[in-house]
Design an enzyme around this catalytic site. Structure first.
Site, PDB file in Angstrom:
ATOM      1  NE  ARG A  97      13.990   5.953 -32.605  1.00 44.27           N
ATOM      2  CZ  ARG A  97      13.857   6.807 -31.576  1.00 44.27           C
ATOM      3  NH1 ARG A  97      14.895   7.506 -31.149  1.00 44.27           N
ATOM      4  NH2 ARG A  97      12.696   6.933 -30.983  1.00 44.27           N
TER       5      ARG A  97
ATOM      6  CG  ASP B  16      14.374  -2.178 -29.296  1.00 47.56           C
ATOM      7  OD1 ASP B  16      14.548  -0.955 -29.421  1.00 47.56           O
ATOM      8  OD2 ASP B  16      13.331  -2.687 -28.851  1.00 47.56           O
TER       9      ASP B  16
ATOM     10  NE  ARG C 272      12.541  -8.357 -27.910  1.00 48.97           N
ATOM     11  CZ  ARG C 272      13.364  -7.657 -27.125  1.00 48.97           C
ATOM     12  NH1 ARG C 272      13.709  -6.422 -27.449  1.00 48.97           N
ATOM     13  NH2 ARG C 272      13.835  -8.204 -26.031  1.00 48.97           N
TER      14      ARG C 272
END
Length: 265
Positions: free
Chosen positions: A50, A52, A202
């Site tokens: 999944r 973001d 990230r």
């Protein structure tokens, strides 16, 4: 019912991530609505990972089950027709065994993070890269990234909202490359692992940027990793530079049955 694997490419800018939500647009919703034009009352599709809000995919994988048997090429064409005008493309389709799972059968996931390293704002790639205006030291970032290889407690680089049972993960590759493009200097970060924590990449890239800018050293980065403390993490890099680039399975899933095959019939 027949099961099909979908290789999916999408621009994450207009979506609130992959996962379907009640009041926000998602990639999953767009694809399920396209499938709904082919058959009614389909079960939800399952994905390999999944992404973001704002994160892109070059080769996301999901699977679905359909009552009607489809030639993979025809299913690919039909889905792309119904996905208009969303920035989502079904790149390939393959019929798979009943025991195949886009999520649980995956043995590796690969991500790329892109930094446009120039003073001028991004134009053609706006929303698709992180623009950093000062020169970054690629060697220093690679020296720091080398500390990521292997089994570690990645609490430092794990979102406080992460639902994974453990912060311990193994990273198999953390590579930093520089490319001279038509738009200027682009720095790419390549990561490979069986799975990743929420916001892990990230968080890593944002902290490596500190090293590239000269604020931290590679040894500082190692201390941050070893601290296993979220408070020690640098700034989290923005989502628009991140791409899910490949999902690997024990056996090759896509063999040119869908749109990449070039078949016209």
């Amino acid at each position: 019912m027949a099961k099909y694997a979908l290789k999916i490419e999408y621009d994450g800018k207009p979506f609130k991530g992959w996962q379907r939500q009640a009041d926000q647009p998602s990639v999953q919703q767009a694809i399920e609505e396209a499938l709904g034009k082919l058959e009614k009352n389909l079960p939800s599709i399952m994905t390999a990972g999944r992404t973001d809000t704002g994160v892109h995919a070059l080769a996301q994988v999901a699977h679905c089950e359909l009552q009607k048997p489809w030639q993979p090429f025809r299913l690919c064409e039909a889905l792309n027709f119904h996905l208009k005008p969303h920035p989502v493309s079904i790149v390939d389709v393959a019929q798979v065994d009943d025991n195949f799972s886009a999520r649980f059968s995956a043995v590796e996931r690969q991500y790329i993070y892109r930094i446009l390293n120039r003073r001028a704002p991004a134009t053609f790639h706006k929303g698709q890269v992180w623009r950093v205006p000062y020169i970054l030291d690629v060697k220093a970032m690679q020296d720091a990234a080398n500390h990521l290889i292997g089994l570690h407690d990645f609490t430092t680089f794990r979102s406080t909202m992460c639902q994974a049972a453990s912060p311990v993960k193994t990273i198999d590759e953390a590579r930093v490359e520089v490319h001279e493009t038509l738009e200027g200097r682009e720095i790419q970060f390549h990561f490979r692992a069986r799975s990743f924590l929420h916001n892990q990449i990230r968080s890593i890239v944002g902290t490596l940027e500190r090293v590239g800018g000269g604020g931290w050293t590679a040894e500082d980065f190692k201390e941050v990793l070893d601290a296993a403390d979220r408070q020690a993490c640098g700034p989290v890099a923005p989502p628009q530079g991140l791409y899910l680039s490949k999902v690997v399975y024990p056996e090759e899933v896509f063999k040119g049955e869908g749109s990449n095959s070039g078949r016209g019939g």
